[in-house]
Scaffold this motif. Structure first.
Motif, mmCIF file in Angstrom:
data_model
loop_
_atom_site.group_PDB
_atom_site.id
_atom_site.type_symbol
_atom_site.label_atom_id
_atom_site.label_comp_id
_atom_site.label_asym_id
_atom_site.label_seq_id
_atom_site.Cartn_x
_atom_site.Cartn_y
_atom_site.Cartn_z
ATOM 1 N N PRO A 193 0.814 -1.227 0.000
ATOM 2 C CA PRO A 193 0.000 0.000 0.000
ATOM 3 C C PRO A 193 0.840 1.267 0.000
ATOM 4 C CG PRO A 193 0.077 -0.925 2.197
ATOM 5 C CD PRO A 193 0.794 -1.909 1.312
ATOM 6 N N ILE A 194 1.553 1.495 -1.086
ATOM 7 C CA ILE A 194 2.417 2.665 -1.212
ATOM 8 C C ILE A 194 2.088 3.390 -2.511
ATOM 9 C CG2 ILE A 194 4.806 3.435 -1.576
ATOM 10 C CD1 ILE A 194 5.727 1.323 0.342
ATOM 11 N N LEU A 195 2.007 4.710 -2.443
ATOM 12 C CA LEU A 195 1.822 5.563 -3.617
ATOM 13 C C LEU A 195 3.106 6.343 -3.833
ATOM 14 C CD1 LEU A 195 -0.083 6.780 -5.797
ATOM 15 C CD2 LEU A 195 -0.658 8.555 -4.116
ATOM 16 N N ILE A 196 3.606 6.327 -5.077
ATOM 17 C CA ILE A 196 4.863 6.976 -5.433
ATOM 18 C C ILE A 196 4.576 8.160 -6.346
ATOM 19 C CG2 ILE A 196 7.145 6.677 -6.479
ATOM 20 C CD1 ILE A 196 6.896 4.953 -4.093
ATOM 21 N N ALA A 197 5.330 9.249 -6.167
ATOM 22 C CA ALA A 197 5.265 10.402 -7.065
ATOM 23 C C ALA A 197 6.684 10.770 -7.485
ATOM 24 C CB ALA A 197 4.583 11.589 -6.391
ATOM 25 N N ALA A 198 6.829 11.180 -8.746
ATOM 26 C CA ALA A 198 8.118 11.642 -9.268
ATOM 27 C C ALA A 198 7.863 12.877 -10.116
ATOM 28 C CB ALA A 198 8.794 10.557 -10.103
ATOM 29 N N ALA A 199 8.669 13.918 -9.909
ATOM 30 C CA ALA A 199 8.453 15.169 -10.638
ATOM 31 C C ALA A 199 9.784 15.813 -10.984
ATOM 32 C CB ALA A 199 7.596 16.133 -9.817
ATOM 33 N N GLY A 200 9.802 16.479 -12.128
ATOM 34 C CA GLY A 200 10.959 17.239 -12.565
ATOM 35 C C GLY A 200 10.615 18.704 -12.703
ATOM 36 N N PRO A 201 11.534 19.514 -13.217
ATOM 37 C CA PRO A 201 11.295 20.958 -13.320
ATOM 38 C C PRO A 201 10.225 21.270 -14.360
ATOM 39 C CG PRO A 201 13.311 20.360 -14.454
ATOM 40 C CD PRO A 201 12.853 19.123 -13.754
ATOM 41 N N PRO A 203 8.171 24.598 -16.586
ATOM 42 C CA PRO A 203 8.331 26.000 -16.993
ATOM 43 C C PRO A 203 7.777 26.943 -15.935
ATOM 44 C CG PRO A 203 7.501 24.686 -18.814
ATOM 45 C CD PRO A 203 7.475 23.794 -17.602
ATOM 46 N N GLY A 204 8.562 27.949 -15.587
ATOM 47 C CA GLY A 204 8.125 28.905 -14.584
ATOM 48 C C GLY A 204 8.541 28.563 -13.177
ATOM 49 N N ASP A 205 9.124 27.372 -12.971
ATOM 50 C CA ASP A 205 9.601 27.025 -11.636
ATOM 51 C C ASP A 205 10.737 27.959 -11.230
ATOM 52 O OD1 ASP A 205 7.843 24.992 -11.350
ATOM 53 O OD2 ASP A 205 9.290 23.357 -11.543
ATOM 54 N N PRO A 206 10.809 28.344 -9.953
ATOM 55 C CA PRO A 206 11.946 29.162 -9.506
ATOM 56 C C PRO A 206 13.226 28.353 -9.577
ATOM 57 C CG PRO A 206 10.634 28.433 -7.629
ATOM 58 C CD PRO A 206 9.855 28.058 -8.860
ATOM 59 N N PRO A 207 14.354 28.990 -9.832
ATOM 60 C CA PRO A 207 15.624 28.244 -9.887
ATOM 61 C C PRO A 207 15.961 27.650 -8.525
ATOM 62 C CG PRO A 207 16.008 30.619 -9.930
ATOM 63 C CD PRO A 207 14.537 30.436 -10.086
ATOM 64 N N ARG A 208 16.437 26.419 -8.552
ATOM 65 C CA ARG A 208 16.844 25.742 -7.314
ATOM 66 C C ARG A 208 17.981 24.789 -7.643
ATOM 67 N NH1 ARG A 208 11.633 23.378 -8.328
ATOM 68 N NH2 ARG A 208 10.708 24.811 -6.837
ATOM 69 N N PRO A 209 18.835 24.467 -6.678
ATOM 70 C CA PRO A 209 19.964 23.582 -6.957
ATOM 71 C C PRO A 209 19.536 22.230 -7.495
ATOM 72 C CG PRO A 209 20.218 24.661 -4.825
ATOM 73 C CD PRO A 209 18.844 24.967 -5.285
ATOM 74 N N ASN A 210 18.446 21.662 -6.957
ATOM 75 C CA ASN A 210 17.971 20.353 -7.380
ATOM 76 C C ASN A 210 16.494 20.474 -7.733
ATOM 77 O OD1 ASN A 210 20.502 19.095 -6.585
ATOM 78 N ND2 ASN A 210 19.798 19.447 -4.495
ATOM 79 N N ALA A 211 16.145 20.048 -8.947
ATOM 80 C CA ALA A 211 14.795 20.287 -9.444
ATOM 81 C C ALA A 211 13.952 19.027 -9.537
ATOM 82 C CB ALA A 211 14.861 20.948 -10.821
ATOM 83 N N THR A 212 14.521 17.869 -9.205
ATOM 84 C CA THR A 212 13.767 16.621 -9.270
ATOM 85 C C THR A 212 13.485 16.106 -7.873
ATOM 86 O OG1 THR A 212 15.843 15.388 -9.457
ATOM 87 C CG2 THR A 212 14.723 15.973 -11.494
ATOM 88 N N THR A 260 17.292 18.709 -15.951
ATOM 89 C CA THR A 260 16.318 19.154 -16.955
ATOM 90 C C THR A 260 15.381 18.019 -17.363
ATOM 91 O OG1 THR A 260 17.743 18.586 -18.833
ATOM 92 C CG2 THR A 260 18.002 20.789 -17.869
ATOM 93 N N ALA A 261 15.385 16.924 -16.620
ATOM 94 C CA ALA A 261 14.669 15.722 -17.037
ATOM 95 C C ALA A 261 13.258 15.673 -16.456
ATOM 96 C CB ALA A 261 15.449 14.476 -16.626
ATOM 97 N N LEU A 262 12.381 14.986 -17.196
ATOM 98 C CA LEU A 262 11.019 14.739 -16.742
ATOM 99 C C LEU A 262 10.769 13.236 -16.705
ATOM 100 C CD1 LEU A 262 9.023 17.423 -18.762
ATOM 101 C CD2 LEU A 262 9.694 17.520 -16.359
ATOM 102 N N SER A 275 12.227 4.538 -12.202
ATOM 103 C CA SER A 275 11.646 5.534 -13.088
ATOM 104 C C SER A 275 12.569 5.765 -14.271
ATOM 105 C CB SER A 275 11.392 6.859 -12.352
ATOM 106 O OG SER A 275 12.542 7.262 -11.622
ATOM 107 N N ILE A 276 11.973 6.167 -15.416
ATOM 108 C CA ILE A 276 12.724 6.496 -16.624
ATOM 109 C C ILE A 276 12.501 7.966 -16.919
ATOM 110 C CG2 ILE A 276 13.031 6.028 -19.082
ATOM 111 C CD1 ILE A 276 11.979 3.208 -18.576
ATOM 112 N N TRP A 277 13.602 8.704 -17.087
ATOM 113 C CA TRP A 277 13.542 10.161 -17.241
ATOM 114 C C TRP A 277 14.051 10.553 -18.620
ATOM 115 C CZ3 TRP A 277 12.391 13.452 -12.851
ATOM 116 C CH2 TRP A 277 12.105 12.734 -11.687
ATOM 117 N N ILE A 278 13.438 11.605 -19.187
ATOM 118 C CA ILE A 278 13.842 12.131 -20.488
ATOM 119 C C ILE A 278 14.400 13.538 -20.292
ATOM 120 C CG2 ILE A 278 13.124 12.681 -22.833
ATOM 121 C CD1 ILE A 278 10.803 10.789 -22.510
#
Length: 444
Positions: A193-201, A203-212, A260-262, A275-278
């Motif tokens: 019973p686990i839900l996983i989320a993965a997100a990348g940067p 458009p419009g996101d503020p700059p940050r050292p790590n975006a994923t 820069t990957a999604l 996960s597979i990122w592009i």
């Protein structure tokens, strides 16, 4: 440990008698009794694997095209939600509407039984929703930075099959995350019973050292009273549990190649998520090749952990770059896709690359990744743990004693492929509308 190679043999090949159109997406039911294929933007066809025949066709309205790294590419097309209740969820219109159909009648008799609006991203449990005591349907709504969850009600008098449970929703702003992810890819674990989320940067996101970011939540079962209640009023409970927002694990990979990957594909099994990122196809992204193994500490607001990253050598079968022309500048090569493995108990990750490909997917047990590279004339299955090849078309196929297999005869015609949910088959779709499946097992 040397990875176990696999033996693959063709099992079936099916085509519709009508005019065929390319298959864009494939999903199988929990026990692979049904296979659902989306054709162009007009039809979803449901096939009975036991009868080796087309079970039914659902005509839909869709205005989106799956272009690489566009919003439409990351929209989940459809998923068979329940074999027992013969329910399928399909994304329609501009990719923001989730329609639920009952396909029991077959033919053209599927009935629309529910519409869920503002479903910008969604995921369904790998288990049959009728036998799942958790809210097995998750819908991300960016307006509220919230993941709403729906369970399949058991009362025969319910007007709609799925009921939203506010007491199981997840508000990302209350999750104490390093930053609020936008448009995350969602996936349920296949066996827990686990839900996983993965997100990348975005458009419009503020700059940050790590975006994923990677996030995992433990889910609580839906009460017996809610499952069997006839109306939402009868299923209401007292104050919501604020602990539901807090994740079980959070990982912010500090890795240049991912910046820069999604995420295009996400799966979870046991204590592992893959996960597979592009990455973005631009010079800035290509300037960050995968580096040797590095150990980095997080700086998130969650308890500090150590993340390790490892890489495999560049694939020896990468296609050569196109020849340069004196009249036209050379075209930038597409960046490699990146496979990220997350071990939840230790909160560590590993990263390796696979060649750019038309499509790639992850097995339900998270042990294998498959990809197709038409330019190189290869279809490959990779062992995730060792990053070694365990099967390659056409070499391994000839060694196994068969010289051909339907859709793989012309790799440029392969449009999509997925592992079945039970992990026993690899289902391959083609541009002519036909599909075939291969059964596979460990060699020896």
């Amino acid at each position: 440990m040397t990875p176990a190679h696999v033996e693959i043999a063709p099992k079936r090949h099916l085509t519709d008698k009508g005019k065929g159109s390319e298959i864009l997406h494939i999903d199988t039911s929990p026990t692979a009794c049904f296979v659902a294929t989306k054709h162009s933007n007009k039809f979803v066809k449901i096939w009975s694997t036991s009868k080796n025949a087309l079970h039914g066709t659902i005509k839909i309205t869709s205005y989106v095209q799956p272009r690489l790294r566009s919003r439409e590419y990351f929209i989940r097309s459809h998923a068979i939600l329940s074999e027992n209740a013969t329910l399928i969820g399909i994304t329609t219109h501009f990719g923001l509407t989730l329609e639920v159909y009952n396909f029991a009648k077959g033919g053209n008799g599927a009935k629309k039984v529910q519409v869920i609006e503002e479903a910008h991203r969604w995921a369904a449990s790998q288990r049959d929703a009728f036998h799942n005591d958790y809210a097995g349907l998750a819908v991300y709504r960016p307006k509220f930075d919230r993941i709403d969850r729906f369970f399949l009600a058991r009362h025969p008098g319910n007007k709609t099959p799925f009921r939203e449970d506010p007491n199981h929703s997840i508000e990302l702003r209350k999750a104490n995350l390093p930053f609020i992810p936008k448009f995350p890819e969602l996936a349920y674990s296949t066996d827990s019973p686990i839900l996983i989320a993965a997100a990348g940067p975005r458009p419009g996101d503020p700059p940050r050292p790590n975006a994923t970011i990677l996030i995992a939540w433990h889910m609580k079962p839906v009460s017996h009273g809610k499952l069997h209640a006839q109306t939402p009023e009868q299923s209401s409970t007292s104050l919501p549990d604020e602990e539901r927002h807090k994740p079980y694990r959070v990982c912010v990979p500090d890795y240049p190649a991912l910046q820069t990957a999604l995420p295009a594909c996400l799966a979870s099994h046991g204590s592992t998520a893959v996960s597979i990122w592009i990455p973005a196809n631009n010079p800035a992204a290509d300037a960050h090749p995968i580096s040797p193994t590095t150990t980095i500490s997080t700086t998130s607001s969650t308890p500090k952990s150590t993340f390790s990253f490892s890489t495999a050598p560049k694939h020896k079968h990468d296609p050569p770059p196109p020849p340069s022309s004196s009249s036209h500048p050379p075209t930038a090569a597409a960046p490699d896709r990146l496979v990220l493995t997350w071990d939840l108990p230790t909160n560590t990750t590993r990263l390796f690359a696979i060649p750019p490909s038309t499509h790639s997917c992850i097995s339900p047990d998270c042990r294998r990744v498959a990809y197709c590279s038409p330019a190189a004339g290869e279809f490959v299955i990779v062992d995730v743990a060792s990053q070694a090849e365990i099967w390659r078309w056409p070499d391994a196929a000839r060694e196994s004693g068969f010289a051909s297999f339907g859709q793989l005869e012309n790799l440029r015609g392969v449009t999509v492929f997925e592992f079945s949910r039970d992990g026993r088959m690899l289902v391959v779709g083609a541009g002519q509308g036909g599909w075939g499946c291969m059964r596979w097992a460990r060699a020896g």
